[in-house]
Design a protein around this motif. Structure first.
Motif, PDB file in Angstrom:
ATOM      1  N   THR A 116       0.850  -1.187   0.000  1.00  0.00           N
ATOM      2  CA  THR A 116       0.000   0.000   0.000  1.00  0.00           C
ATOM      3  C   THR A 116       0.883   1.232   0.000  1.00  0.00           C
ATOM      4  N   VAL A 117       0.691   2.078  -1.004  1.00  0.00           N
ATOM      5  CA  VAL A 117       1.558   3.244  -1.189  1.00  0.00           C
ATOM      6  C   VAL A 117       0.710   4.478  -1.449  1.00  0.00           C
ATOM      7  N   GLU A 118       1.296   5.643  -1.161  1.00  0.00           N
ATOM      8  CA  GLU A 118       0.609   6.887  -1.451  1.00  0.00           C
ATOM      9  C   GLU A 118       0.796   7.273  -2.905  1.00  0.00           C
ATOM     10  N   ALA A 119      -0.097   8.126  -3.389  1.00  0.00           N
ATOM     11  CA  ALA A 119      -0.171   8.411  -4.827  1.00  0.00           C
ATOM     12  C   ALA A 119       1.078   9.074  -5.375  1.00  0.00           C
ATOM     13  N   GLY A 120       1.807   9.831  -4.538  1.00  0.00           N
ATOM     14  CA  GLY A 120       2.991  10.514  -5.024  1.00  0.00           C
ATOM     15  C   GLY A 120       4.245   9.665  -5.029  1.00  0.00           C
ATOM     16  N   CYS A 121       4.129   8.416  -4.660  1.00  0.00           N
ATOM     17  CA  CYS A 121       5.291   7.525  -4.643  1.00  0.00           C
ATOM     18  C   CYS A 121       5.759   7.271  -6.074  1.00  0.00           C
ATOM     19  N   ILE A 122       7.047   7.504  -6.320  1.00  0.00           N
ATOM     20  CA  ILE A 122       7.617   7.272  -7.655  1.00  0.00           C
ATOM     21  C   ILE A 122       7.560   5.776  -7.966  1.00  0.00           C
ATOM     22  N   LEU A 123       7.218   5.438  -9.192  1.00  0.00           N
ATOM     23  CA  LEU A 123       7.081   4.031  -9.581  1.00  0.00           C
ATOM     24  C   LEU A 123       8.336   3.238  -9.254  1.00  0.00           C
ATOM     25  N   GLN A 124       9.499   3.795  -9.508  1.00  0.00           N
ATOM     26  CA  GLN A 124      10.753   3.094  -9.228  1.00  0.00           C
ATOM     27  C   GLN A 124      10.895   2.792  -7.745  1.00  0.00           C
ATOM     28  N   GLU A 125      10.368   3.663  -6.893  1.00  0.00           N
ATOM     29  CA  GLU A 125      10.432   3.437  -5.454  1.00  0.00           C
ATOM     30  C   GLU A 125       9.464   2.335  -5.027  1.00  0.00           C
ATOM     31  N   VAL A 126       8.327   2.232  -5.705  1.00  0.00           N
ATOM     32  CA  VAL A 126       7.425   1.114  -5.450  1.00  0.00           C
ATOM     33  C   VAL A 126       8.106  -0.196  -5.824  1.00  0.00           C
ATOM     34  N   GLN A 127       8.763  -0.208  -6.969  1.00  0.00           N
ATOM     35  CA  GLN A 127       9.492  -1.404  -7.400  1.00  0.00           C
ATOM     36  C   GLN A 127      10.565  -1.780  -6.381  1.00  0.00           C
ATOM     37  N   ALA A 128      11.294  -0.775  -5.883  1.00  0.00           N
ATOM     38  CA  ALA A 128      12.362  -1.042  -4.919  1.00  0.00           C
ATOM     39  C   ALA A 128      11.806  -1.565  -3.599  1.00  0.00           C
ATOM     40  N   ALA A 129      10.690  -0.999  -3.140  1.00  0.00           N
ATOM     41  CA  ALA A 129      10.084  -1.464  -1.899  1.00  0.00           C
ATOM     42  C   ALA A 129       9.614  -2.904  -2.036  1.00  0.00           C
ATOM     43  N   ALA A 130       9.069  -3.241  -3.183  1.00  0.00           N
ATOM     44  CA  ALA A 130       8.658  -4.625  -3.431  1.00  0.00           C
ATOM     45  C   ALA A 130       9.864  -5.555  -3.431  1.00  0.00           C
ATOM     46  N   GLU A 131      10.940  -5.107  -4.062  1.00  0.00           N
ATOM     47  CA  GLU A 131      12.171  -5.899  -4.118  1.00  0.00           C
ATOM     48  C   GLU A 131      12.728  -6.132  -2.716  1.00  0.00           C
ATOM     49  N   ALA A 133      11.140  -6.342  -0.051  1.00  0.00           N
ATOM     50  CA  ALA A 133      10.269  -7.258   0.685  1.00  0.00           C
ATOM     51  C   ALA A 133      10.305  -8.674   0.118  1.00  0.00           C
ATOM     52  N   GLY A 134      11.131  -8.881  -0.921  1.00  0.00           N
ATOM     53  CA  GLY A 134      11.247 -10.217  -1.502  1.00  0.00           C
ATOM     54  C   GLY A 134      10.265 -10.505  -2.615  1.00  0.00           C
ATOM     55  N   PHE A 135       9.676  -9.438  -3.189  1.00  0.00           N
ATOM     56  CA  PHE A 135       8.683  -9.604  -4.249  1.00  0.00           C
ATOM     57  C   PHE A 135       9.063  -8.755  -5.457  1.00  0.00           C
ATOM     58  N   THR A 136       8.211  -8.785  -6.467  1.00  0.00           N
ATOM     59  CA  THR A 136       8.372  -7.907  -7.613  1.00  0.00           C
ATOM     60  C   THR A 136       7.055  -7.196  -7.881  1.00  0.00           C
ATOM     61  N   PHE A 137       7.146  -5.910  -8.247  1.00  0.00           N
ATOM     62  CA  PHE A 137       5.987  -5.173  -8.744  1.00  0.00           C
ATOM     63  C   PHE A 137       6.250  -4.930 -10.219  1.00  0.00           C
ATOM     64  N   PRO A 138       5.468  -5.529 -11.116  1.00  0.00           N
ATOM     65  CA  PRO A 138       5.886  -5.661 -12.509  1.00  0.00           C
ATOM     66  C   PRO A 138       5.627  -4.474 -13.419  1.00  0.00           C
ATOM     67  N   LEU A 139       4.954  -3.423 -12.961  1.00  0.00           N
ATOM     68  CA  LEU A 139       4.738  -2.281 -13.834  1.00  0.00           C
ATOM     69  C   LEU A 139       6.081  -1.641 -14.167  1.00  0.00           C
ATOM     70  N   SER A 140       6.372  -1.489 -15.455  1.00  0.00           N
ATOM     71  CA  SER A 140       7.673  -0.968 -15.873  1.00  0.00           C
ATOM     72  C   SER A 140       7.485  -0.044 -17.066  1.00  0.00           C
ATOM     73  N   LEU A 141       7.926   1.212 -16.906  1.00  0.00           N
ATOM     74  CA  LEU A 141       7.774   2.235 -17.934  1.00  0.00           C
ATOM     75  C   LEU A 141       9.091   2.969 -18.148  1.00  0.00           C
ATOM     76  N   GLY A 142       9.198   3.619 -19.285  1.00  0.00           N
ATOM     77  CA  GLY A 142      10.386   4.411 -19.541  1.00  0.00           C
ATOM     78  C   GLY A 142      10.551   5.543 -18.544  1.00  0.00           C
ATOM     79  N   ALA A 143       9.422   6.068 -18.034  1.00  0.00           N
ATOM     80  CA  ALA A 143       9.457   7.198 -17.095  1.00  0.00           C
ATOM     81  C   ALA A 143       9.409   6.746 -15.650  1.00  0.00           C
ATOM     82  N   GLU A 144       9.754   5.477 -15.360  1.00  0.00           N
ATOM     83  CA  GLU A 144       9.545   4.950 -14.015  1.00  0.00           C
ATOM     84  C   GLU A 144      10.377   5.652 -12.945  1.00  0.00           C
ATOM     85  N   GLY A 145      11.403   6.385 -13.350  1.00  0.00           N
ATOM     86  CA  GLY A 145      12.189   7.129 -12.381  1.00  0.00           C
ATOM     87  C   GLY A 145      11.577   8.456 -11.979  1.00  0.00           C
ATOM     88  N   SER A 146      10.486   8.865 -12.646  1.00  0.00           N
ATOM     89  CA  SER A 146       9.866  10.157 -12.336  1.00  0.00           C
ATOM     90  C   SER A 146       8.346  10.115 -12.293  1.00  0.00           C
TER      91      SER A 146
END
Length: 479
Positions: A116-131, A133-146
């Motif tokens: 569970t994340v807040e709306a302003g969380c950068i996609l890359q940070e969601v991916q890192a938090a999942a990583e 925790a031992g999981f993967t969050f699979p949404l991946s975009l060219g702009a995922e760093g912003s």
């Protein structure tokens, strides 16, 4: 449906907003520039102010104050959208509601496999938090760093792994939303089954900020694969790419997570503007493909499956040549080439973009027909065609002839080009927006490609939830 008239002096509203979020987080004047310009630099608006809340409660109070004043709100995340859907208009009367300060990871539930994340969380940070925790969050975009997860949800973003995991809508289990009246809907349940009436979650996802403000989301997590491998293949035709996709489904089954196609022109722009990326084999054939496999067993098993696919494809003449990434670094470099196409196009100059979807089987015929029609009206035009072939989503972009004035070309030909492309999309029963949304740029085109019944239903929903047209007016739907 009209925007409510102002009922309070603007100075009074600014003071109210400052009392809610603090004066440092109500921006005016020169501080607004980056919030008023869209990423593609197609439009520049003028905001009354930018408000940056840091809690859901503050968002609710800001929305309530704006609703009482009759002032429209433009929700904004990372402002990386491609259809001018999160920047203000030129009136100077709209409040940009920036969610960037709301960037917390609220919770990870390993047993429920959710985050569970807040709306302003950068996609890359969601991916890192999942990583972490031992999981993967699979949404991946060219702009995922912003880009932010709120923006991803508001536009139902796609990306490179839709083939296996689906769009952002399929990755979301629950939402927290502030309504246009400033009320709070807490739908952060994390339930995979909830058959209790209308699906409010999916109503807000993809609504582009026109129905409310997404403030948080509960998202699905997935087990980390034991191995992830990437291959790059060259092909003589788009028909061959479709054939290779069918073979990949047969050989890799559920392990197939990515299948991206790129034409020679697209890769040529990357080679020109980012030569350090060393684009492989791009001059040998008109098309290249990136294939990714995620395997639950082992790297040895994954490599064996991918090698068998490529060997079979070469033997059948489907693929001309191929390379297999030897490690994660090489795989990252190959994907970085694919994700750099959009930046290379921007570096080349203003262009005409289309984000369309077509049944996979019809994509070669669509490209042939559209290419021929556009070449007939603009000699030397360059076709920058790439995208997610695995799910039928092409970024069919048009660049001015080499050496031409890009802005003059777009000014002269954009309307005619888009009319031809969208008419051809309709002939193949496709969509004029696969993953970027409608925003402002496609708003007036939508009625030509959406049935009157569908548009009437959409307007009814908008009127029922946002009767005063407070939320992101002028986006998605024309009034």
């Amino acid at each position: 449906m009209t925007t409510a008239e102002h009922t309070l002096p603007m100075g009074g509203l600014l003071a109210t907003l400052q009392s809610i979020v603090g004066s440092a987080h109500v921006l005016t004047g020169d501080d607004l520039a980056s919030y008023e310009q869209d990423w593609r630099q197609r439009t520049r608006g003028k905001a009354l102010c930018v408000v940056r809340p840091c809690t859901t409660g503050e968002v609710a109070r800001v929305v309530t104050a704006c609703a009482q004043a009759g002032v429209p709100i433009v929700p904004q995340g990372g402002n990386t959208g491609l259809v001018a859907g999160s920047t203000p208009d030129a009136s100077g009367t709209q409040v940009v509601l920036s969610l960037r300060r709301m960037a917390a990871v609220r919770a990870v539930d390993p047993d429920n496999m959710t985050i569970t994340v807040e709306a302003g969380c950068i996609l890359q940070e969601v991916q890192a938090a999942a990583e972490d925790a031992g999981f993967t969050f699979p949404l991946s975009l060219g702009a995922e760093g912003s880009c932010t997860i709120g923006g991803n949800l508001a536009t139902n973003a796609g990306g490179t792994q839709v083939l296996r995991y689906g769009n952002t809508r399929e990755l979301c289990l629950g939402l927290e939303v502030v309504t246009p009246q400033g009320d709070l809907w807490d739908g952060l349940t994390g339930l995979r089954k909830d058959n209790t009436g209308y699906d409010l979650r999916n109503l807000f996802i993809g609504s582009e900020g026109t129905l409310g403000v997404i403030t948080a989301a509960t998202l699905k997590l997935f087990p980390k694969p034991a191995a992830r491998l990437t291959a790059w293949a060259t092909l003589p035709s788009l028909e061959n790419a479709c054939r290779l996709l069918a073979m990949a489904h047969q050989h890799l089954a559920a392990g197939l997570t990515g299948f991206e196609v790129m034409n020679q022109c697209a890769l040529g722009l990357v080679d020109k503007h980012y030569p350090q990326l060393r684009v492989p084999l791009w001059q040998q054939t008109p098309w290249c493909v990136l294939i990714e496999i995620s395997d639950a067993e082992s790297e040895t098993h994954a490599r064996s499956m991918l090698e068998r696919l490529l060997e079979a494809a070469i033997e059948e003449g489907v693929v001309a040549d191929a390379i297999l990434a030897e490690n994660m670094r090489q795989a990252h470099d190959l994907w970085h080439i694919r994700e750099s196409i959009t930046l290379a196009q921007a570096a080349e100059g203003l262009n005409v973009k289309h984000d369309i979807s077509i049944p996979v089987s019809q994509i070669p015929a669509f490209v042939r027909k559209a290419d021929n029609a556009l070449a007939a009206i603009a000699a030397g035009v360059r076709f920058v065609t790439f995208g997610h072939l695995g799910d039928g989503n092409l970024h069919y972009n048009i660049q001015a002839p080499a050496g031409a004035d890009n802005r003059a070309f777009v000014a002269e030909f954009e309307a005619q080009i888009s009319a031809i492309v969208y008419d051809t999309v309709r002939q193949f029963r496709g969509s004029i927006s696969a993953e970027h949304g409608i925003g402002e740029l496609k708003r007036d085109t939508l009625p030509q490609h959406k049935s009157p019944t569908a548009l009437a239903l959409m307007r009814s929903i908008k009127s029922a939830i946002d009767p005063h047209n407070i939320m992101n007016p002028g986006r998605l739907l024309s009034v």
